[in-house]
Design a protein around this motif. Structure first.
Motif, PDB file in Angstrom:
ATOM      1  N   LYS A 175       0.884  -1.084  -0.137  1.00 55.30           N
ATOM      2  CA  LYS A 175       0.192   0.082  -0.015  1.00 55.30           C
ATOM      3  C   LYS A 175       0.833   1.228  -0.048  1.00 55.30           C
ATOM      4  N   PHE A 176       2.048   1.177   0.639  1.00 54.89           N
ATOM      5  CA  PHE A 176       2.861   2.426   0.941  1.00 54.89           C
ATOM      6  C   PHE A 176       4.162   2.495   0.058  1.00 54.89           C
ATOM      7  N   GLN A 227       4.392   3.079  -3.105  1.00 60.98           N
ATOM      8  CA  GLN A 227       4.498   4.229  -3.859  1.00 60.98           C
ATOM      9  C   GLN A 227       5.091   5.343  -3.009  1.00 60.98           C
ATOM     10  N   ALA A 228       4.352   5.588  -1.788  1.00 60.13           N
ATOM     11  CA  ALA A 228       4.735   6.847  -0.935  1.00 60.13           C
ATOM     12  C   ALA A 228       6.205   6.638  -0.594  1.00 60.13           C
TER      13      ALA A 228
END
Ligand SMILES: [Zn+2]
Lengths: 222, 267
Positions: B10-11, B13-14
């Protein structure tokens, strides 16, 4: 009195300050406008309109904040308010649907090992990548361009497009996955990758929707 | 704190976009070290970014656009002057009903408004070079080649520019790390733009043929046996020197002393 106030700033006119601050971003604004309108003439009109608007409202720009993000915001708003109205909306929305001929092989094609796919992304032709970026749904495309090409932060992108940071994250996620999926399909079609039974990249979000960083941080605290 | 593969996906990309705080970043990095499948995912994401950047490099806007914008801003200025003059006229009419005075006052203001604007073409070439260096430094455009090894960069450009590209090597004590390089134009000349990570900051270097593009102006200081031309613009420091027919314009957000140190010890 506005008349005198505008001339007052230590020697430099508002015009000079504006040119010094804003014009270095002309290339970036033009690049963005070109990807939004996908038409050179319309892109130039858009940049000109946006810069004149920004100039008129320059007194509202707070010194010390990020002028690049502010200019992008004016550009994107101008695009939504004018260019998009004039343009055939249906034509612009066309990017949302996969072109039917592509759908065929996307359904059948899958990855011949993820390593091959990684290398393929590096080998793909610039024109093809550009075409697939252009074909992304507008909201995804805007987020991906602002992030990957123009290096804006999530917070700046949220400000430019006027939505929460969580929405930016979700658009980026889905936009990039979609791009990956389409480029993968193209690579199979061209014979860079061979079709295989493994799963192809999915544009779906993970089981739980992409949460905003704030949500994640709150959850972590708990 | 340990992260699940689900959280990582989920993260990721962040993580790659530099949006995580240092604790989150560390937790994710730790997971990537031990999880091959998330690592693959990260690599693919990274390559996708690179592909997008590669396909959409920052290109100069057409010169005609720059001209059009100038004309449009002139028109906006003229419009504003009209409005201001109109407002003044109404205001004056109310207070002083004498036409001569109005004309005089308007004439005076008009001449002030029309007053000459300082020409902007008077900058020395170092100053304009510094402007471009700073702009690129701030924009940090996508790299054509990402490499931490100067020789790799030199090899990459060997058939692309008509001069030897030797990225400066900074002293080990400075914690300087080469990040990557890309083709650029300085004036009408081919140049190579190289970026480094130094401590917590960044250093950018334009490498160009100093015979094709001689540079004048700036303050000259001696550093490490070289004459370094110096220019400070908008809080950035640009140092320029040449070695063996190759010019180097170094821009950083380091303080001037730090930049001189860096240049003095580079080779
Ligand atoms: Zn994992």
């Amino acid at each position: 009195m506005g008349l005198f106030k505008r001339r007052k700033q230590s020697g430099a006119s508002q015009r000079e300050v504006f040119e010094r601050e804003a014009l270095p971003h002309l290339d970036a604004l033009h690049g963005m406008a070109l990807r939004l309108t996908r038409d050179e003439r319309q892109a130039e009109d858009l940049v000109q309109d946006a810069l004149v608007k920004a100039y008129r409202f320059f007194h509202r720009f707070e010194e010390g904040s990020n002028i690049k993000a502010w200019l992008f915001k004016v550009l994107v708003n101008t695009f939504y308010n004018t260019v998009r109205k004039e343009k055939n909306l249906g034509k612009l929305r066309a990017g949302v649907e996969l072109e039917p001929h592509r759908e065929r092989y996307l359904g059948a094609a899958t990855v011949a090992g993820r390593h091959a796919e990684e290398a393929t992304l590096d080998a793909l032709a610039v024109e093809e990548i550009k075409r697939e970026v252009d074909a992304l749904p507008e909201e995804f495309r805007t987020a991906v361009l602002l992030c990957d090409v123009h290096d804006l932060s999530y917070k700046e992108i949220a400000e430019v497009v006027g939505c929460p940071v969580g929405t930016v994250m979700s658009r980026l996620y889905r936009g990039r996955k979609l791009l990956q999926k389409r480029l993968h399909g193209y690579a199979v079609e061209q014979g860079y990758l061979k079709a295989d039974a493994e799963a192809e990249p999915s544009a779906e979000e993970p089981a739980q929707a992409i949460a905003s960083l704030e949500d994640f941080r709150r959850r972590k605290q708990a | 704190m340990s992260m699940s593969c689900d959280d990582v996906r989920k993260f990721i990309q962040a993580y790659l976009d530099g949006e995580l705080d240092e604790h989150e970043w560390a937790a994710l990095s730790l997971h990537l070290e031990s999880c091959a499948s998330c690592r693959r995912e990260a690599r693919t994401e990274e390559r996708l970014r690179r592909a997008v950047r590669r396909s959409l490099p920052l290109e100069p806007a057409p010169a005609s656009l720059r001209q059009r914008v100038g004309t449009a801003l002139d028109a906006a200025d003229a419009e504003r002057r009209e409005e201001d003059a109109g407002r003044l006229r109404r205001w004056t009419l109310r207070l002083v009903p004498a036409a001569a005075v109005i004309a005089l006052g308007l004439g005076f203001l008009w001449s002030r408004l029309q007053g000459p604007r300082p020409a902007s073409g008077l900058k020395t070439s170092l100053a304009s070079l510094a402007e471009q260096s700073i702009e690129w430094h701030r924009l940090s455009p996508p790299m054509d080649v990402t490499a931490t090894n100067p020789e790799a960069v030199q090899r990459y450009f060997s058939d692309k520019v008509p001069f030897a590209v030797r990225p400066p090597v900074f002293p080990a004590g400075q914690r300087a790390r080469l990040v990557g390089a890309r083709l650029a134009n300085l004036r009408e000349h081919r140049a190579v733009f190289v970026t480094y990570q130094v401590g917590g900051g960044r250093v950018s270097v334009f490498i160009f043929d100093s015979n094709a593009l001689p540079v004048a102006g700036g303050r000259v200081v001696r550093a490490g046996g070289r004459d370094v031309r110096w220019q400070e613009v908008r809080g950035y420091n640009v140092g320029l020197y040449s070695a063996g027919g190759t010019g180097y314009a170094v821009t950083s957000d380091l303080d001037p002393r730090g930049l001189v140190q860096l240049i003095a010890h580079s080779h």
